[in-house]
Scaffold this active site. Structure first.
Site, PDB file in Angstrom:
ATOM      1  N   ALA A  11       5.316   9.017  -5.228  1.00 16.28           N
ATOM      2  CA  ALA A  11       5.173   8.348  -6.674  1.00 16.28           C
ATOM      3  C   ALA A  11       3.834   6.828  -6.128  1.00 16.28           C
ATOM      4  O   ALA A  11       3.457   6.395  -7.386  1.00 16.28           O
ATOM      5  CB  ALA A  11       6.599   8.163  -7.401  1.00 16.28           C
ATOM      6  N   GLY A  12       4.758   6.080  -6.253  1.00 13.86           N
ATOM      7  CA  GLY A  12       4.266   4.947  -6.228  1.00 13.86           C
ATOM      8  C   GLY A  12       2.930   4.630  -5.372  1.00 13.86           C
ATOM      9  O   GLY A  12       2.176   4.227  -5.709  1.00 13.86           O
ATOM     10  N   ASP A  73      -1.373   7.025   6.310  1.00 15.52           N
ATOM     11  CA  ASP A  73      -0.114   7.141   6.848  1.00 15.52           C
ATOM     12  C   ASP A  73       0.103   5.349   7.294  1.00 15.52           C
ATOM     13  O   ASP A  73      -1.274   4.932   7.677  1.00 15.52           O
ATOM     14  CB  ASP A  73       0.080   7.360   8.190  1.00 15.52           C
ATOM     15  CG  ASP A  73       1.340   8.151   8.953  1.00 15.52           C
ATOM     16  OD1 ASP A  73       1.993   7.704   8.337  1.00 15.52           O
ATOM     17  OD2 ASP A  73       1.367   7.849  10.285  1.00 15.52           O
ATOM     18  N   GLY A 162       9.974   0.930  -0.016  1.00 17.23           N
ATOM     19  CA  GLY A 162      10.102   1.235   0.931  1.00 17.23           C
ATOM     20  C   GLY A 162      10.866  -0.310   1.509  1.00 17.23           C
ATOM     21  O   GLY A 162      11.645  -1.113   1.600  1.00 17.23           O
TER      22      GLY A 162
END
Length: 206
Positions: A11-12, A73, A162
């Site tokens: 979602a971020g 990524d 993260g």
């Protein structure tokens, strides 16, 4: 209106891309995430590089949905760990997306590393795949972004996800998680990569 798929369930990341598209006044683009399209088989991330993983995810999404698709990524490359966790950043502790576990393990591994050797960089590869009438005419673009900094010894801040709470960008005393969303977008690895894609998104909108 052009529908653009961001091939992520994070979602971020979805919020970040929508915010950037809005900030540059890019009209005619609607950004969806994987939760907003019919489910399709998602291949595991087995590439040796960020770019390989990003392209594979974008190709899968475009092929399954027929929509122009972006995938990224990204991860953290720590100098004292020879560039690791790198492509394994999201599953460093053994379970994908376990932010707390990843942070705890990384901080434990760096416990005895002195402050002057705690350099690191966030790295991002972003891929845009635009499906054509056949595989031969599919458009693919890959861009990169890097954000240098250092790692602190305890998490600080709540404006990120993260490894943001332990990463202090060069020229800053605040962690990435203590920056405002606009501040982070302007300098982050993902912000730099996604901005490099904006001319291609503008072409889609036009």
């Amino acid at each position: 209106m052009t529908t653009l798929l961001l091939a992520t369930r994070n979602a971020g990341k979805l919020v970040e891309l929508r915010r950037m598209v809005e900030a540059v006044g890019l009209r005619g683009i609607e950004v969806l995430g994987l939760a907003e399209v019919p489910a399709f088989p998602e291949a595991p991330e087995t590439g040796a590089t960020f770019a390989e993983n990003a392209v594979a995810k974008a190709r899968d999404a475009a092929a399954a949905t027929g929509l122009p698709s972006i995938a990224d990524d990204s991860g953290l490359a720590v100098d004292a760990l020879s560039g690791m966790p790198g492509v394994f950043s999201a599953r460093w502790s053994g379970r994908h997306g376990d932010d707390a576990g990843n942070l705890e393990l990384l901080l434990a591994q760096l416990h005895d590393v002195p402050d002057e050797r705690r350099g690191a960089a966030f790295v991002c590869a972003a891929a845009l795949v635009v499906p054509g009438a056949s595989a031969a005419v599919t458009e693919e673009v890959v861009v990169h972004g890097t954000w240098r900094g250092r790692l602190v010894r305890a998490p600080r801040g709540t404006n990120g996800f993260g490894y943001d709470p332990i990463f202090v960008p060069e020229g800053e005393e605040r962690t990435s998680a203590e920056l405002s969303p606009a501040e982070k977008d302007a300098v982050s690895h993902r912000g730099r990569a996604l901005r490099a894609l904006l001319p291609h998104l503008k072409a889609l909108a036009d």
